[in-house]
Design an enzyme around this catalytic site. Structure first.
Site, short mmCIF file in Angstrom:
data_model
loop_
_atom_site.label_atom_id
_atom_site.label_comp_id
_atom_site.label_asym_id
_atom_site.label_seq_id
_atom_site.Cartn_x
_atom_site.Cartn_y
_atom_site.Cartn_z
N GLU A 292 0.81 -1.22 0.00
CA GLU A 292 0.00 0.00 0.00
C GLU A 292 0.84 1.27 0.00
O GLU A 292 0.47 2.29 -0.56
CB GLU A 292 -0.93 0.02 1.23
N ASP A 334 20.31 21.14 -27.62
CA ASP A 334 20.49 22.28 -28.50
C ASP A 334 21.84 22.92 -28.18
O ASP A 334 22.39 22.70 -27.10
CB ASP A 334 19.34 23.27 -28.26
N ASN A 705 1.91 -4.67 8.13
CA ASN A 705 1.91 -4.13 6.78
C ASN A 705 1.86 -2.60 6.76
O ASN A 705 2.55 -1.95 5.98
CB ASN A 705 0.70 -4.69 6.01
N ASP A 709 5.99 -1.81 7.68
CA ASP A 709 6.41 -1.54 6.30
C ASP A 709 6.41 -0.05 6.00
O ASP A 709 7.30 0.46 5.32
CB ASP A 709 5.47 -2.24 5.31
#
Length: 876
Positions: A292, A334, A705, A709
């Site tokens: 996520e 350029d 999670n 995480d």
């Protein structure tokens, strides 16, 4: 069709009277007011259509179009449906933060860049009904007779009818570094490049000297400027490398997660687990397996990179451009204003058979004194403004001590014969003491030297050879000559004055390279990036600058591809030629676009830099368009992804460095989070197969999670660059996000973390501990935190990299550790996550287990440094 509004390729090949007849206008009277009104209604306003700016709402909605974001939105809905609203809210909050970061940066850049494509002057001097009037350039129509003078911006494409000393700066349109001498005579051929149509002037260019009358031949979208605006619409937008990789990754991940979760669900049912529990566990694992935080980490990484780049004078208009710069394999740049300073400077002076890089001090002997006086007095500019060539001559003389006001006071100008394209020279007459005078002439070497006395024949031949040599080296060469008169002339007559001149010397001018450009080119090559010069300037000038900067190798012989040569190549031949060509000259906007497209079709990631209108289509088409902010046109800035606020080419190299750092950090996060998710999946899948209970509850999986995480993952975005970031080649175009052994690492370290977690579960159950689930929960959490610490570099040891180089990561690990201990020992939190306090022995095991993860990751990096692992896999 009479009075057609066309940017026709052959107006320059027709005489002025023929053009007037075809456009139905009397040059003495101009158009009548009624005729002009009819044509305005027929052809429309002399304006370019402007693209609609994106609203803030559209910018925000665009942040939700990515495939990974859609997957997460579905996951949030599923979480809410199965009775886990807190998980759905957490996912939606992360997505909202991600959208806010991306939208804020893009909206800020939209505000910083005004969408101004129109480059026409607001007011034009136009002849209507026999009288000169001031009118808005928006009201100009084909057939209008207009007047031009120094300082005017040309409001439409025009065919010159008469011109006196007219010079026009066409750099924004053609890339030509010097103002162009214009004249009104028709040209012999219709096949003349835009930059060499000396009897035409084009919308958006600047008159630097002289005056002229002209007929409007094209307005609005039919002008050369309008044609380039049309190319912008056709250029299209190319997805960045990271966008492509994440889209591919998201699709494959979604399919893999669905398969694993389905297998886990049916395996649980086969073992007799409750259907509701297994369904919730499978859904929770699916949500946990999808990273996520990845969109937020990507956005934070890009935003931090954009902020660092803004401090280095680079404004990022599109966040994805930060990473994409680190992927480029070609930089098509350029010349004028990008590699060079976009201002003329005297680079070489030649007098008395001697060549120098600058004029000697004022006290020097002749002929240097007379040459410096001629450069100062035969000059219509001032040190602050005027024709760039003349300003450069003044600056060179002033550096040697010759000041314009002082010399003009002692030798005032009393007459002049202006420069024009036919004479190719300028003459001034100055009064000196005792009623005498001096004549000074400057101009094209062959023209001026032809008017020098016979006594100077040997000097003339040597000077001509020197002038030819300098011209071949890309310099603009001017010759100076003069003669002294016994008395002030009664009238200024060219035939009488411009004869039997004494040759004074030569001045060779060039638009010099930026001081830092050579180092920037060298660093690009060191990083495996091929720099290519694409310019509308002369071939000799382009080659000279390219060799001086290291873009081309002079030892390999001159190799410049011109626009005419490019026109003759088939697409197949062009695909071969672009692989070896490093310098392109006299290139049109369509050809620039073709070069970029051909490189892209060959699998290259292309960055295009530029500042002119002629660069805009290629800027938009390239993966990364980089425009100059100071001297660049609004059209170029609008088409670009990044704007250099200091017009400094070396800023591009810093941006490439930053782009590579950003991508490295995204890879580190993916490695970290996917290894963590892999460890969770292996733990939940293998434990039941070994006869152990399901190790974790759904709420504990989501805690790992979202918290374990998330915080360290975001902190990895601040990781400093690797030591070899500019010493490795660009990432191959088709390379996977998981290249360089990442997939092997994810599987193996994930299995190791799962093995430690399951072993701790078995150990706790074997001891009869009721805390076994909390033990597994904590071992899994701490192992992942240790993993975050050790993957900060793909090769370098943690012990040599140190802990202080990323204090944000150290702080996030400390905070996450504290939170994990809190959910174990704070009763209110323990009830929510269904944990229990651990004993000292159990807690010691939880802190000791991650050491194995650190040792394994360090062993892997040691093997990589020794060349044992991943030798066939290209590290990025």
């Amino acid at each position: 069709m009479p009075h057609a509004n066309e940017a026709r390729p052959d107006w320059h090949a027709s005489g002025a009277d023929a053009v007037a007849r075809e456009l139905g206008v009397d040059l003495d009277e101009g158009l009548s007011h009624s005729t002009a009104a009819d044509r305005l209604e027929r052809h429309g306003s002399n304006e370019l259509s402007t693209g609609r700016r994106r609203t803030l709402l559209r910018i925000v909605l665009a942040q939700f179009s990515d495939f990974m974001i859609v997957v997460l939105l579905v996951a949030a809905v599923v979480s809410g449906v199965v009775g886990e609203p807190q998980d759905a809210i957490a996912i939606l909050v992360i997505l909202a933060v991600n959208a806010a970061i991306g939208a804020a940066q893009e909206h800020r850049a939209e505000e910083a860049i005004a969408a101004l494509r129109q480059m026409a002057a607001p007011i034009a001097r136009v002849k209507r009904g026999g009288a000169w009037i001031d009118a808005s350039t928006a009201e100009l129509v084909p057939g209008d007779v207009v007047g031009l003078e120094a300082g005017d911006v040309v409001g439409a494409d025009v065919r010159l009818v008469s011109a006196s000393g007219l010079r026009i700066d066409e750099a924004p349109l053609t890339g030509e570094s010097q103002p162009i001498d214009k004249q009104s005579e028709s040209l012999a051929s219709t096949a003349v490049p835009l930059a060499e149509r000396a009897n035409m002037a084009f919308a958006g260019t600047l008159v630097t000297a002289g005056r002229a009358e002209a007929i409007v031949t094209a307005t609005g979208a039919a002008t050369e400027l309008g044609r380039i605006a049309g190319l912008l619409e056709q250029a299209g937008v190319v997805k960045t490398p990271l966008q492509r990789r994440l889209t591919h990754f998201g699709r494959r991940l979604a399919l893999a997660v669905l398969a694993i979760c389905a297998a886990l669900f049916f395996a649980g049912l086969a073992r007799g687990e409750p259907r509701a529990l297994m369904f919730l566990t499978a859904v929770t694992l699916a949500v946990a397996a999808i990273p996520e935080a990845l969109p937020a980490v990507v956005s934070v990484s890009l935003a931090l990179g954009a902020r660092k780049m803004s401090r280095r004078k680079a404004l990022v208009r599109k966040l994805a451009a930060v990473e994409s710069l680190g992927s480029v394999t070609y930089i098509c740049t350029d010349k004028t204003g990008t590699l060079t300073q976009n201002r003329m400077r005297v680079e070489v002076v030649f007098a008395g058979g001697e060549r120098r890089e600058e004029l000697p001090p004022q006290s020097a002997a002749e002929p240097w004194n007379r040459l410096a006086r001629a450069m100062t007095l035969n000059n219509d500019a001032s040190p602050e403004r005027g024709d760039p060539t003349e300003v450069a001559l003044l600056a060179a003389a002033a550096a040697a001590g010759y000041t314009q006001p002082e010399l003009e006071r002692t030798e005032p100008r009393i007459g002049e014969i202006a420069f024009d394209g036919d004479r190719r020279r300028m003459t001034t007459v100055h009064a000196t003491e005792n009623g005498r005078a001096v004549v000074l002439v400057k101009g094209a070497p062959e023209v001026v030297l032809a008017r020098c006395g016979a006594a100077d024949r040997a000097d003339r031949e040597a000077a001509l050879r020197q002038a030819e040599q300098l011209a071949q080296g890309g310099f603009r060469v001017l010759a100076f000559a003069g003669r002294e008169l016994e008395q002030v002339p009664h009238r200024i007559d060219a035939k009488a004055l411009e004869t039997q001149l004494d040759f004074l010397g030569l001045a060779a001018l060039a638009d010099p390279p930026r001081p830092e450009a050579a180092d920037a080119v060298r660093l690009c090559k060191q990083a495996g990036i091929t720099p290519v010069m694409i310019t509308g300037d002369h071939a000799a000038t382009a080659w000279s600058i390219a060799c001086r900067l290291g873009v081309a190798d002079e030892a390999q012989g001159r190799d410049v591809v011109t626009g005419d040569e490019l026109e003759e190549l088939s697409q197949a031949e062009l695909a071969v030629r672009v692989r070896t060509a490093r310098v392109y000259a006299r290139i049109s906007p369509e050809q620039k676009l073709a070069i970029v497209r051909t490189l892209q079709e060959g699998g290259e990631y292309v960055a295009m830099t530029g500042d002119g209108v002629n660069d805009a289509p290629a800027l938009k088409r390239a993966e990364i368009g980089v425009a100059m902010g100071l001297q660049g046109t609004e059209v170029a800035r609008e088409a670009a992804d990044i704007v250099l606020l200091d017009d400094n080419f070396s800023t591009i190299v810093a941006a490439v460095r930053e782009g590579r750092r950003v991508f490295d950090n995204v890879r580190k996060f993916v490695k970290y989070t996917m290894t963590s998710n892999s460890g969770e999946i292996w733990t939940l899948s293998i434990a039941p197969l070994l006869g152990l209970p399901i190790p974790l509850l759904p709420i504990q999986i989501l805690w790992i999670n979202l918290v374990t995480d998330g915080l360290p993952g975001l902190a990895l975005a601040a990781e400093p660059e690797e030591r070899d970031v500019m010493e490795r080649p660009p990432r191959p175009p088709g390379e996977s996000l998981f290249a360089g052994g990442m997939a092997f690492h994810i599987v193996c370290i994930g299995l190791l973390i799962a093995g430690l977690s399951i072993a701790s579960q078995a150990w706790a159950i074997g001891r009869g501990s009721e805390n076994w689930q909390s033990v597994v929960f904590t071992v899994l959490t701490f192992s992942q935190l240790a993993h975050a610490l050790v993957i900060r570099s793909e090769k370098e040891s943690l012990f040599s990299r140190g802990l202080r180089s990323n204090l944000a990561l150290i702080g996030s690990i400390a905070l996450t550790t504290a939170l994990q201990l809190a959910v174990l020992y704070v009763p209110a939190l323990a009830r929510v996550l269904h944990t229990s306090p651990l004993t000292c022995v159990e807690l010691g095991l939880c802190f000791a287990s991650p050491v194995v993860v650190v040792a394994a990751a360090e062993l892997e990096k040691w093997l990589v440094r020794r060349g044992v692992l991943y030798r066939k896999s290209r590290r990025t």
